[in-house]
Design an enzyme around this catalytic site. Structure first.
Site, mmCIF file in Angstrom:
data_model
loop_
_atom_site.group_PDB
_atom_site.id
_atom_site.type_symbol
_atom_site.label_atom_id
_atom_site.label_comp_id
_atom_site.label_asym_id
_atom_site.label_seq_id
_atom_site.Cartn_x
_atom_site.Cartn_y
_atom_site.Cartn_z
ATOM 1 N N HIS A 1 0.845 -1.189 0.000
ATOM 2 C CA HIS A 1 0.000 0.000 0.000
ATOM 3 C C HIS A 1 0.885 1.246 0.000
ATOM 4 C CE1 HIS A 1 1.062 -0.713 4.195
ATOM 5 N NE2 HIS A 1 1.028 0.607 4.312
ATOM 6 N N HIS B 1 5.921 6.371 -1.485
ATOM 7 C CA HIS B 1 6.654 5.146 -1.800
ATOM 8 C C HIS B 1 5.833 3.942 -1.351
ATOM 9 C CE1 HIS B 1 7.523 5.654 2.458
ATOM 10 N NE2 HIS B 1 7.795 4.357 2.492
#
Length: 183
Positions: A40, A123
């Site tokens: 995620h 990220h």
């Protein structure tokens, strides 16, 4: 309840990343690789949140999601935070993603939840190394990865249960989701 707020890439984008990292996973079993089913993009880590604050932040996050439009994103290349974290970067509507993350943090603060006050660095964490791990060869090996574009259409409030997953890893469980419906 330990919580964070996230955007989750679609299954086909995650499958591309899983294929791109398969050789690295096999070659470096000494790293603590994150499970692809839990990949995620964290927008904000909320920590341990009581029931009252959880209810308040849920209402605020719903309003936040309604103000933000869906985001065109892609996963690309790799990078590292020192010798501790290997990640793939996010490409696409980064201004929109940063704006969403800032709004999520503001919603948490209004619900009296302390959140980190540092620049948002989009990220997706791939692996964690132990002290002295040299992640540079993995960054180089994954530099050419270019995932397809996808649309982030939802924001998720996620529960993190440390040690409750396979091999005593964390288990992430969606609590609530809201569509990104703004323009």
């Amino acid at each position: 309840m330990r919580l964070f707020v996230a955007v989750t890439p679609p299954v086909d984008a995650l499958d591309e990343l899983r294929a791109a990292t398969a050789a690295a996973r096999s070659a470096h079993p000494d790293l603590r690789w994150t499970r692809p089913d839990q990949w995620h993009l964290t927008l904000a880590f909320l920590g341990d949140v009581g029931a009252d604050a959880r209810a308040d932040v849920a209402v605020r996050l719903g309003r936040t999601a309604a103000r933000h439009a869906p985001l065109e994103l892609a996963l690309r290349g790799a990078g590292r935070f020192g010798e501790r974290v290997l990640w793939t970067r996010v490409d696409g509507d980064l201004a929109g993603l940063r704006g969403l993350a800032a709004s999520v943090r503001a919603a948490a603060r209004k619900a009296r939840i302390a959140v980190e006050d540092r620049p948002y660095r989009p990220h997706l964490t791939l692996a964690r190394g132990r002290d002295g791990a040299d992640l540079r060869p993995l960054v180089d090996a994954l530099a050419g990865f270019a995932g397809r574009r996808w649309t982030a259409t939802e924001v998720h409030l996620v529960r993190s249960r440390l040690g409750a997953g396979p091999d005593r890893t964390a288990r992430y469980e969606p609590v609530t989701s809201w569509p990104l419906t703004g323009s």
